[in-house]
Structure formats: C-alpha cells, structure tokens
Design a protein around this motif. Structure first.
Motif, mmCIF file in Angstrom:
data_model
loop_
_atom_site.group_PDB
_atom_site.id
_atom_site.type_symbol
_atom_site.label_atom_id
_atom_site.label_comp_id
_atom_site.label_asym_id
_atom_site.label_seq_id
_atom_site.Cartn_x
_atom_site.Cartn_y
_atom_site.Cartn_z
ATOM 1 N N HIS A 183 0.846 -1.199 0.000
ATOM 2 C CA HIS A 183 0.000 0.000 0.000
ATOM 3 C C HIS A 183 0.881 1.249 0.000
ATOM 4 N N CYS A 252 -10.752 3.792 1.710
ATOM 5 C CA CYS A 252 -9.301 3.912 1.812
ATOM 6 C C CYS A 252 -8.918 5.230 2.486
ATOM 7 N N CYS A 255 -6.482 7.504 -0.132
ATOM 8 C CA CYS A 255 -6.987 8.254 -1.291
ATOM 9 C C CYS A 255 -8.413 8.739 -1.088
ATOM 10 N N CYS A 273 -6.112 -1.372 -1.839
ATOM 11 C CA CYS A 273 -7.007 -0.407 -2.460
ATOM 12 C C CYS A 273 -6.717 -0.389 -3.948
ATOM 13 N N CYS A 276 -5.610 3.362 -5.377
ATOM 14 C CA CYS A 276 -4.245 3.894 -5.257
ATOM 15 C C CYS A 276 -3.145 2.854 -5.439
HETATM 16 ZN ZN LIG Z 1 -6.664 4.208 -1.891
#
Ligand SMILES: [Zn+2]
Length: 278
Positions: A183, A252, A255, A273, A276
């Motif tokens: 992430h 998320c 973002c 996610c 992103c």
């Molecule tokens: Zn995200």
C-alpha cells in the motif's frame, strides 16, 4: 503471527536481561516446543553457557552463546518470550524456562505450540536449521537496495505479494506488513513481479524499510487476539496505523476514493485499495 517488527521488539526487550548472563538451568515442559533437537540436546547445549549477544534474522531470534553454539527461537503463530522474576506465577502454556542468575527467568510461552526452541552448533547447523542458510536479506540487518530486490523480481511472474512473503527473497515480512508495504509503495499485490519497473522497485525498497522501521518504533502490531506482546508483556501500537490490513470494505484512508478489497494470494488473505495501488 509475529513478523520482523515484533521479533525485533522482542530482541530489544531481551538484550539487557540476558546478555553476559549465564543460563544456570533449564526447565522443560511440552516436548513439541523443542521437537527438533529433543530435551537432552537442548539442556546440554544451554546449561552453563553465557549469552554473548541476541541477534535476529528475519523472524528468527538467535542467541549466540560463549560455547560457540546458538539458541534459536521462532515464535511462529502465538509464541511469546517473557522476562519474569522467578517468583511471578508462570502463565499457562509455558513450555521452556531458562533460569538465569538473580532469579531472572526467560519463559517461552506458546498456546498453539507451532513455535520452536532449538540449539545448534557450527557442525550441525546445516542439518538442524537448513532454513537459515536459505534466508534472503533482512531489510534492517543486511544490504537491501534496489539492485538486490530487482534481481529477485525480474526472475518471476509470481504475484508481488507472494514474492514479498517468500523468506528466501526477503527475510521477515509476513501477511500484515506485506499488505502495508505494498500500500505504501502504491503497488497492486497481484501485479506480476517481473512487471515492476525500476522506479516502482525503488518505491518498494523504500516502503519495505520505512514501514518495518516505523513498526519497530511502535513496538510492532498487537491484533485483537492480543497474543503478541513484548518480553515485558506490553502490546505494540502499529495496528492503529494499519491502512489496509484487516480493513476489508472500509474506505481507503489514503486516497479517500477506493474501498479496501481482499482476496487470497498465495494462500493468504491480502488487503489493498484498487484505486491507489496499481
Ligand atoms: Zn486508496
């Protein structure tokens, strides 16, 4: 399950209690905890030895002894190493106790008994702990840069998440930090490893080192099962900063547009996610 940051926190919490201290005696409970070497070998290898240093590679704790032998502890799913005064009642599932001078005890506690306590010397390391020789670089101990990682990534079409969990590629990353690292690097866990370009590899190296260091500073992650605690019995706090792990269906926080998805990758549930992480 303890990963690099939790094991490093345990290591740091043990140093002042055991380094330059002699193991006076050892008490053994459930055999499964020392299944690899057996009781006689464990006792012969430990009693009378002084701990020279406590080191770590990946998720392995390695106590160097003045006899040239090594005590290895792997916590696996639910293992704990606790430092207690000998007068403190022993918790349930205490399987191995190292008695040091001054009434200090190091207790290996493990409800699920996947964890292990092993002793080996220079001559039998290869037969007793062959997995140590196969470990990839530890990102906080060894040289770990773009060149090192790229060499592993270009060779395989496996999903990036599965490659991060491969201990022969990088030592110490498990399911939680694998998700958080990808992430941070804005990379999709399903992306084939050989389709990660140089710029993305650089981002990934940075994310590995930063996320692991931040998690060590936070004392690791203690999930709701509360099984992971440091040698003084304290929980970590990095779980409060998880952005994707265990957040399936939530929006998320990075973002603010995507929702956290989850799917099984390489047999483990991954979280990411899709907005992103590309
Ligand atoms: Zn995200």
């Amino acid at each position: 399950m303890p990963e690099l940051p939790e094991v490093e926190t345990v290591r740091r919490g043990l140093v002042e209690h055991v380094v330059q201290r002699r193991i006076d005696s050892v008490e053994l409970g459930r055999e499964r905890a020392y299944r690899r070497v057996g009781a006689d070998r464990l006792i012969a290898g430990l009693v009378g030895s002084t701990v020279v240093s406590v080191d770590r590679r990946g998720k392995y704790l390695l106590f160097a002894l003045d006899s040239t032998e090594t005590l290895m502890v792997h916590l696996r799913m639910s293992g704990q190493l606790l430092v207690h005064d000998a007068t403190t009642p022993r918790p349930a599932h205490t399987h191995v106790v190292l008695n040091f001078a001054n009434q200090v005890e190091v207790r290996f506690v493990d409800p699920r008994t996947f964890g292990e306590v092993v002793v080996f010397g220079p001559d039998d390391a290869e037969s007793v702990v062959p997995e140590l020789a196969r470990l990839g670089p530890d990102p906080l101990v060894d040289t770990f840069d773009e060149m090192v990682l790229r060499r592993s990534l270009v060779r395989t079409r496996r999903a990036l998440k599965a490659v991060l969990l491969d201990q022969s590629v990088i030592a110490g990353i498990g399911n939680i930090y694998g998700d958080e690292i990808l992430h941070r690097a804005r990379l999709n866990p399903l992306r084939p490893a050989n389709r990660v370009n140089r710029e993305q590899t650089r981002r990934l190296v940075r994310a590995v080192v930063d996320v692991l260091n931040e998690a060590v500073s936070a004392g690791g992650s203690t999930l709701r099962d509360a099984q992971y605690v440091d040698p003084q019995g304290r929980a970590g706090s990095f779980q409060e900063r998880h952005r994707v792990y265990g957040r399936t269906g939530q929006s998320c926080v990075t973002c603010d547009r995507g929702r956290i998805k989850s799917a099984s990758i390489g047999g483990r549930t991954s979280h990411w996610c899709a907005v992103c992480q590309r």
